[in-house]
Every structure is written in C-alpha cells, then in structure tokens.
Design a protein around this motif. Structure first.
Motif, short mmCIF file in Angstrom:
data_model
loop_
_atom_site.label_atom_id
_atom_site.label_comp_id
_atom_site.label_asym_id
_atom_site.label_seq_id
_atom_site.Cartn_x
_atom_site.Cartn_y
_atom_site.Cartn_z
N UNK A 1 0.79 -1.32 -0.05
CA UNK A 1 -0.03 0.00 0.09
C UNK A 1 0.93 1.25 0.05
N UNK A 2 0.51 2.36 -0.55
CA UNK A 2 1.03 3.56 -0.77
C UNK A 2 0.71 4.40 0.57
N UNK A 3 0.02 3.99 1.32
CA UNK A 3 -0.49 4.70 2.65
C UNK A 3 -1.75 4.11 3.05
N UNK A 4 -2.62 4.76 3.77
CA UNK A 4 -3.84 4.41 4.18
C UNK A 4 -4.88 5.25 4.13
N UNK A 5 -5.99 5.06 3.38
CA UNK A 5 -7.07 5.72 2.76
C UNK A 5 -8.13 6.01 3.95
N UNK A 6 -8.11 4.83 4.86
CA UNK A 6 -9.01 5.12 6.04
C UNK A 6 -8.42 4.44 7.23
N UNK A 7 -8.24 5.12 8.24
CA UNK A 7 -7.66 4.72 9.43
C UNK A 7 -8.99 4.96 10.27
N UNK B 1 -0.55 2.46 15.47
CA UNK B 1 -1.22 2.03 14.25
C UNK B 1 -0.08 2.93 13.12
N UNK B 2 0.09 4.16 13.35
CA UNK B 2 0.68 5.03 12.40
C UNK B 2 1.82 4.56 12.27
N UNK C 1 4.75 8.22 4.83
CA UNK C 1 3.76 7.87 3.91
C UNK C 1 2.20 8.50 4.38
N UNK C 2 1.41 8.70 3.40
CA UNK C 2 0.41 9.42 3.80
C UNK C 2 -0.91 8.49 4.41
N UNK C 3 -1.74 9.09 5.29
CA UNK C 3 -2.53 8.22 6.11
C UNK C 3 -3.80 9.28 6.34
N UNK C 4 -4.90 8.73 6.05
CA UNK C 4 -5.96 9.63 5.96
C UNK C 4 -7.02 8.91 7.29
N UNK D 1 2.95 13.60 14.74
CA UNK D 1 4.37 13.92 14.95
C UNK D 1 5.32 12.93 15.63
N UNK D 2 4.76 12.14 16.40
CA UNK D 2 5.46 11.07 16.94
C UNK D 2 6.13 9.99 15.86
N UNK D 3 5.41 9.80 14.98
CA UNK D 3 5.71 8.62 14.05
C UNK D 3 6.26 9.18 12.74
N UNK D 4 5.97 10.50 12.08
CA UNK D 4 6.32 10.97 11.05
C UNK D 4 5.42 10.57 9.81
N UNK D 5 4.34 9.87 10.26
CA UNK D 5 3.15 9.59 9.09
C UNK D 5 2.60 10.95 8.76
N UNK D 6 2.41 10.91 7.36
CA UNK D 6 1.85 12.12 6.56
C UNK D 6 0.33 12.18 6.99
N UNK D 7 -0.19 12.83 8.00
CA UNK D 7 -1.69 12.69 8.32
C UNK D 7 -2.49 13.75 7.94
N UNK D 8 -3.57 13.31 7.23
CA UNK D 8 -4.68 14.10 6.97
C UNK D 8 -5.89 13.52 8.03
N UNK D 9 -7.05 14.25 8.21
CA UNK D 9 -8.05 13.73 8.75
C UNK D 9 -9.47 13.84 8.20
N UNK D 10 -10.40 13.20 8.16
CA UNK D 10 -11.70 13.45 7.54
C UNK D 10 -12.67 13.08 8.58
N UNK D 11 -13.81 13.74 8.24
CA UNK D 11 -15.28 13.46 9.36
C UNK D 11 -16.14 12.83 8.55
#
Length: 529
Positions: free
Chosen positions: A272-278, A303-304, A310-313, A365-375
């Motif tokens: 996977x290139x990242x996670x689209x749904x966490x 989990x991150x 890499x990106x995680x949403x 910040x702890x993990x270096x994951x490139x995090x976005x959020x969604x509602x």
C-alpha cells in the motif's frame, strides 16, 4: 436443474462437492423447571467461559481481520451482562439454563436491532455466541463449518463472523449463502482470503445438489455433476509492480483500510502507498469513559508507526446513537441510522472532537506519518467547513470529509471549496441511496456497488473534484473489486483504499488498463451495461 443468481462478492470460479454448514438446533424447551435453580444458574458462566476460550484459541491462530473478528466474538461470550441476565431468568423464573441463554440473547438482539447501524450489524454475532453457549450447555456439537476432508463448496443459510474467520482456503473451494449482503463479514473475509463467493442466493438450500459450480464474477450458482473433477478456485493473485498508475501512466494511489496495528502492518506488507481510511473507533468502543489525549495519542501512534513518511487519512470518531458510547450519553432516537451520528455528535460535544484532533496531531508528530483527517456523516458544505476549521486549528494541515449520504454527493462542489479532499464511503452511500439495510439479505442486490444510480452519484463527486483540482477517493468495499476499480478510476477517483488482500489484485488490474479503457468502462456502467 436451474441456475440460481445472487450477489457476487468475491471473484473466481470453482466446482466441487457440497458441504452444508450445520445450523443451530432451534429454540431450547422452557421445561422442565430445574429442581435446583442455583445449581442450574451456576452452569451458565462456565459454559460461556468455555466458548470464549475456544474462540480465543482460534483468534490466536488467525491474523489480521480474522483475528479481530474472533476476538470480538470471544469478548461477547465473556460479557457478564448476557450471563447475568440468563442466570436471573433461571433463578427468578425457573427457566432451564439453555432456554435462559436463548431468551437473554433475544433481548440483547432486539435492543441492537432497534439501535440500527453498527450495533444492528452485531446481532448475528450475538446469535452465534448464543448458539455456541446453548450447545455447550446441552452437551452437543455447536453449529458451524464441518471438518472438511476434501476440498468442497461451502453452502449455508448464513455464516457467523467467527465461522467465516476460520475458513481455510485450502479446503473451501467457494462459499455460497442464502442470506447476507455485499458488505457482510462473510463477503469481506471471502475477498480477503481469495475465496469465490456469492451471497443472497434465494432458494439455495432447496436446491439439493450434491455438487455446485460457483461463479463469483457473475454471481451464479448451478448444479454440477458430482462425478466431474474438482476445479480449484481461481485466485485473484496477480503480479503487480507496486506502482499506482494505469498502463498509460495515469496516477492512482492504492491505499489500505486499517483499524488496528495488524491491519497497518498487513497493508504495508501488501505494498500500500499509505492508508486511505484509519478507523479510530477501536480506541473508544470498549472504554467506559472517554480516553485521555495521551491514551489516544499512544493508541494512534502504534497504528501509524508502520506508515512513517507515507500518507494516512484518519477518520475521526464515527459514533452516535447507532454506536452509543457511555461517556457521550446519547438520547434515545426512533431511527438512529438517521439521527445524531458521526460529525453530528461533535456539534453537541465539540470538546471531544478537539481532544481527538489534538491526539491525532501528536501521534502524527511522534511517528512521521503524513496525516490528514476526515469527518464521517457530513451532509452539507457548512458542516464540512466547521470541521475543517477545527482540524486546522489543531495543527492538521489537510482536512476532508466522507461522502456517505446522497446530499453530500450532490453538494460535492461546495464541499470541496472548503476542504482539501473527499472520500466516498460506498457502503453507507449505497445504503442511504437505496433505503436498503446493508445487512439484510433480501435487499442485498440493491447494495451492489455496481448499481448505476450509485455510480452516478460517484460520478458527480469525480466531476466536482476535477473542477476543483482536488483529490477524491473511495474507501468502501467497492474499491476492493478489481473490475469495479477500473470504473471508479474512470469516474474520476484518484485513490482507492481497501483491505490488504485486495491491494495487489487491484493494483495489477489498473496497471493492465489504460485511462481511456477505464473511462469507457465507466460510461458503460453508468448506462447500466
């Protein structure tokens, strides 16, 4: 001999002898009353503990989503509320222990059904636990999948999650059920295991065939000559070079759906290139009180961690009347599926959302994951803007929303004016579009993500995203189907997020297809072809 049709939920073809899944024995009798009520009541807790121990042992031998499902079912068997109510029925009303467990579970099932949504989906789990405890008390074999001595086509009215989680692809050629739907545990795990499967096949149990030919692509089941050689299921395993692009270089991010550390590791291992749904509900569902920011931070970071760089949403808490949490104190609602759930909960308790956003930002910040959020469960552009403002105030640079209700799809242009991206949740979008409970087998065909009406809503989202120059993805089960993935890309989706087992097959399908071919497939699907 007729061919039966159902809903295709996992591709591939297989032929072989039928193995029927044993069903529960039915309602235990209410009589005779026990001579010693206290001794009879004392039998219940050890029976529940024995069932839980067997489920825990199965979970220890499983991994990923299967292990999670088995552990959840084991936790239900350990629930003191179920045993306590059954014991009360024995001591207060003189009901035999097996019948007391049956009646206690019926009460819990009615409550969950009334709650709707996520909790209604747990009714099958409660019934499975009930049947296992009743069998333990009666001293008989529990219902479920038989021991298979030869590769077979498994036929059932329905499968409990625990049964599905224990399936062995080496002996289960295909899976066919009379009930169930495309988003059930049966469907999800069949896809994860690469087992061809068709669900919601009306008349299946009356077919009486000794052998079956199952087509998990066409959604058909037909009697076969029992003397014909067994045809091993064709798997979806495919060679994938790991790039997220069509054959002519159009970029598509191939992402994982995750909700645990095991899911995260499996997605990364699959490429996977990242996670689209966490999904973050795991941090809340068993908590008697709201987890602290530090507790959430540690749980999210675990989990991150595999996604550093890499990106995680991350989807914020998807709770409410249909997933009641004690610390939120939800008011009873006549129709929870249409009530205060998802982002709507945050309007009354914005501090809960703010604390979660703070924890997510810290974990990133702890993990270096490139995090976005969604509602989740956003219906209007005003709701989207409100969420995005709070996310950015927490220091999270990218904020988006889920498109899960038709109103959000219709307002996609306005929503994208105030957010950075959108992600289509096809499971709920189908359910709300067709007014069809996604767990009800009788309406399973309406929840097929290939329905033209649903695809037309997704097309509106794709058009809005292209006009805005912003990403739009899919994180529902539709993304896990290699054929439908082509259609979704043709509709303008720029990312697809799925379970780990589907990542390579979907990636490989796209690398073998041009964007023009995806767009042609989309036009055909929109027209109902």
């Amino acid at each position: 001999m007729s061919t039966l049709s159902g809903v295709a939920v996992s591709p591939g073809r297989a032929r072989g002898p039928v193995a029927r899944v044993a069903e529960a024995a039915g309602e235990p009798p209410r009589a005779p009353a026990p001579a010693d009520r206290d001794a009879e009541a004392a039998r219940i807790a050890p029976a529940a503990e024995a069932v839980a121990a067997r489920l825990d042992a199965l979970a220890a031998a499983a991994h990923g989503e299967a292990a999670d499902i088995l552990l959840t079912t084991a936790a239900m068997a350990k629930d003191p509320a179920l045993a306590g109510e059954a014991e009360r029925l024995v001591t207060a009303e003189g009901v035999p222990a097996p019948r007391a467990v049956f009646d206690a579970a019926a009460g819990f099932s009615r409550s969950l059904t009334a709650a709707g949504g996520y909790l209604a989906e747990r009714v099958r789990d409660i019934q499975d636990v009930r049947d296992r405890i009743v069998a333990e008390l009666l001293g008989v074999a529990p219902p479920g999948v038989p021991q298979l001595s030869t590769p077979s086509v498994l036929v059932a009215r329905d499968l409990a999650p625990a049964d599905t989680a224990g399936l062995d692809p080496a002996t289960v050629l295909a899976l066919v059920t009379e009930q169930g739907g495309p988003t059930s545990h049966t469907a999800i795990l069949a896809r994860a295991l690469g087992i061809p499967a068709v669900v919601a096949v009306r008349g299946l149990l009356d077919l009486g065939a000794e052998a079956l030919l199952v087509d998990g692509d066409a959604g058909t089941v037909e009697p076969a000559d029992p003397r014909a050689p067994v045809v091993t299921a064709s798997r979806r395993a495919a060679e994938w070079n790991g790039t997220g692009a069509t054959a002519d270089g159009h970029r598509v991010a191939i992402l994982g759906n995750i909700g645990s550390v095991a899911d995260a590791r499996a997605a990364v291992s699959a490429g996977a290139h990242g996670a689209g749904l966490f999904r973050t509900e795991f941090c809340y569902l068993d908590a008697p009180a709201e987890p602290s920011v530090d507790e959430q931070r540690a749980a999210y970071a675990a989990v991150l961690e595999p996604f550093a760089g890499t990106p995680v949403v991350v989807r914020t808490l998807d709770a409410g009347a249909d997933k009641p949490l004690p610390f939120l104190a939800p008011e009873p609602e006549p129709n929870p599926a249409l009530g205060v759930r998802g982002l709507r909960v945050a309007y009354d308790r914005p501090e809960v959302l703010d604390r979660q956003l703070d924890a997510i930002a810290a974990a990133a910040a702890d993990t270096g994951a490139v995090v976005s959020v969604m509602a989740p469960m956003v219906a209007t552009a005003a709701e989207a803007a409100w969420f995005a403002e709070r996310a950015r105030a927490a220091g999270i640079g990218r904020a988006g929303v889920m498109i899960e209700v038709p109103a959000a799809a219709l307002a996609a242009r306005e929503i994208l004016e105030v957010t950075d991206f959108v992600s289509v949740g096809t499971n709920d979008l189908a359910q709300y579009t067709f007014a069809a409970d996604r767990q009800l087998g009788a309406v399973a065909a309406l929840n097929d993500p290939g329905q033209p009406a649903l695809l037309r809503l997704i097309a509106l989202v794709g058009e809005a995203a292209r006009a805005a120059g912003k990403p739009a993805g899919v994180c529902g089960e539709a993304a896990a189907d290699p054929r439908l993935a082509r259609v979704l890309v043709g509709l303008g989706m720029t990312s697809l997020s799925m379970n780990a087992a589907a990542i390579a097959p979907v990636g490989a399908a796209l690398t073998a297809t041009t964007l023009a071919e995806c767009e042609a497939a989309a036009r055909l699907a929109l027209a109902g072809g």
